[in-house]
Design a protein around this motif. Structure first.
Motif, mmCIF file in Angstrom:
data_model
loop_
_atom_site.group_PDB
_atom_site.id
_atom_site.type_symbol
_atom_site.label_atom_id
_atom_site.label_comp_id
_atom_site.label_asym_id
_atom_site.label_seq_id
_atom_site.Cartn_x
_atom_site.Cartn_y
_atom_site.Cartn_z
ATOM 1 N N UNK A 1 27.979 47.379 20.373
ATOM 2 C CA UNK A 1 26.213 47.089 20.327
ATOM 3 C C UNK A 1 25.429 48.132 20.047
ATOM 4 N N UNK A 2 25.613 49.202 20.525
ATOM 5 C CA UNK A 2 24.758 50.449 20.326
ATOM 6 C C UNK A 2 24.876 50.706 18.779
ATOM 7 N N UNK A 3 26.085 50.688 18.244
ATOM 8 C CA UNK A 3 26.218 51.153 16.758
ATOM 9 C C UNK A 3 25.467 50.101 15.966
ATOM 10 N N UNK A 4 25.773 48.840 16.073
ATOM 11 C CA UNK A 4 25.228 47.721 15.360
ATOM 12 C C UNK A 4 23.588 47.868 15.364
ATOM 13 N N UNK A 5 23.124 47.687 16.628
ATOM 14 C CA UNK A 5 21.746 47.819 16.611
ATOM 15 C C UNK A 5 21.061 48.931 15.999
ATOM 16 N N UNK A 6 21.395 50.083 16.444
ATOM 17 C CA UNK A 6 21.057 51.303 15.843
ATOM 18 C C UNK A 6 20.909 51.544 14.497
ATOM 19 N N UNK A 7 21.869 50.792 13.696
ATOM 20 C CA UNK A 7 22.168 50.789 12.207
ATOM 21 C C UNK A 7 20.737 49.615 11.546
ATOM 22 N N UNK A 8 20.822 48.655 12.366
ATOM 23 C CA UNK A 8 19.699 47.676 12.026
ATOM 24 C C UNK A 8 18.388 48.317 12.021
ATOM 25 N N UNK A 9 18.163 49.066 13.192
ATOM 26 C CA UNK A 9 16.710 49.454 13.421
ATOM 27 C C UNK A 9 16.513 50.664 12.432
ATOM 28 N N UNK A 10 17.617 51.537 11.960
ATOM 29 C CA UNK A 10 17.475 52.475 11.008
ATOM 30 C C UNK A 10 17.382 52.142 9.803
ATOM 31 N N UNK A 11 18.239 50.779 9.448
ATOM 32 C CA UNK A 11 17.690 50.211 8.160
ATOM 33 C C UNK A 11 16.342 49.800 7.981
ATOM 34 N N UNK A 12 15.752 49.240 8.977
ATOM 35 C CA UNK A 12 14.494 48.362 9.068
ATOM 36 C C UNK A 12 13.705 49.448 8.832
#
Length: 309
Positions: free
Chosen positions: A290-301
């Motif tokens: 969960x932390x990995x996926x959401x962190x990546x989503x926000x980094x890309x945004x």
């Protein structure tokens, strides 16, 4: 606020509520809704405003923080954590609407709550001058008892619409008689015949492509993220907390449990230790994902590299 706590402070605040939520969990399930004093406690701790836009009385943290708070609350009461996740996600969803709609939503209080229903099957939406005439029944509206607004999906002329209705425009039908998560109060919403002005609607397709009116109102990464990329974590994080809560309770029980066969402490049994370790690893891994996926989503945004879904 003169002092803005860091992310860990909010998780600590949520953790402080866990013993009370665990003690009240059976009562919450029996009532089939979150007791008002628990809702008041969530407001008092300010966790419900953690990811709300600053412009409308929130604290402006990114939406990821709500997932951590929901997972923490889930250790105490699954239904409360579920509703917390739903209510917090709505501060993100409302932030996608036109500015005028957001002003109306938070006009009375920064502590405004809303429920939702995404199933348009039993609703009708008719185009009229200035907006839409809406009628029908929508199901599974978690946390509706404490809400003063509802967000409903309907089939509009140009695709599915997300529509914002105040409490005066609908009634709650008590249909929530289930075996689990009874405390979420996920009842039906009935709309007899309500007018929804154009400015209180957003096309679902625009939400999926992260090109909503709210993107111009709030210049943050949250509003550069497509709906489906993030919304599912709203419900996954409370479940993660529930799993951790089961581990917590099981571990506590095993510390004092004694085998009736040989009188030894059950916590010392290799089979118990192995099973507990396996389960703890599964929960920990789910949290890392969960932390990995959401962190990546926000980094890309933040970098402007966000696909539309």
């Amino acid at each position: 606020m003169g002092f803005e706590p860091d992310r860990q402070e909010w998780i600590r605040r949520a953790a402080e509520l866990v013993p009370m939520l665990r003690e009240r969990a059976a009562e919450t399930e029996a009532r089939r809704c979150i007791p008002q004093d628990i809702v008041d406690t969530l407001h008092a701790s300010e966790v419900l405003r953690a990811v709300q836009p600053k412009r409308f009385g929130g604290l402006g943290y990114d939406f990821r923080l709500a997932f951590d708070i929901a997972a923490e609350l889930g250790r105490g009461c699954g239904s409360t954590a579920w509703c917390y996740g739903v209510w917090s996600s709505h501060t993100w969803l409302v932030g996608m609407f036109p500015e005028r709609a957001q002003e109306a939503y938070w006009a009375d209080s920064p502590e405004t709550l809303s429920s939702t229903s995404f199933n348009p099957a039993r609703g009708t939406v008719t185009v009229v001058p200035g907006g839409y005439q809406v009628a029908g029944q929508w199901d599974f509206s978690s946390g509706c008892d404490a809400a003063s607004w509802v967000l409903l999906v309907g089939n509009g002329p140009n695709g599915q619409l997300f529509m914002m209705l105040p409490r005066s425009d609908y009634t709650i039908e008590d249909t929530w008689f289930v075996s689990g998560l009874r405390g979420t109060g996920s009842k039906d919403i009935r709309v007899a015949n309500a007018f929804v002005p154009e400015h209180r609607t957003v096309l679902i397709q625009d939400m999926r492509e992260a090109r909503t009116p709210g993107r111009k109102v709030h210049d943050t990464a949250d509003y550069r993220i497509p709906l489906r990329s993030l919304l599912s974590f709203t419900l996954a994080s409370p479940v993660l907390g529930m799993a951790q809560g089961v581990l917590d309770v099981f571990e506590d029980q095993m510390r004092s449990a004694v085998s009736t066969r040989d009188g030894k402490k059950r916590a010392e049994a290799a089979s118990i230790q192995i099973r507990l370790s396996e389960s703890a690893a599964e929960v920990y891994t789910a949290r890392l994902i969960l932390h990995h996926d959401t962190r990546e989503i926000f980094a890309r945004a933040r970098c402007g590299d966000m696909p539309t879904l």
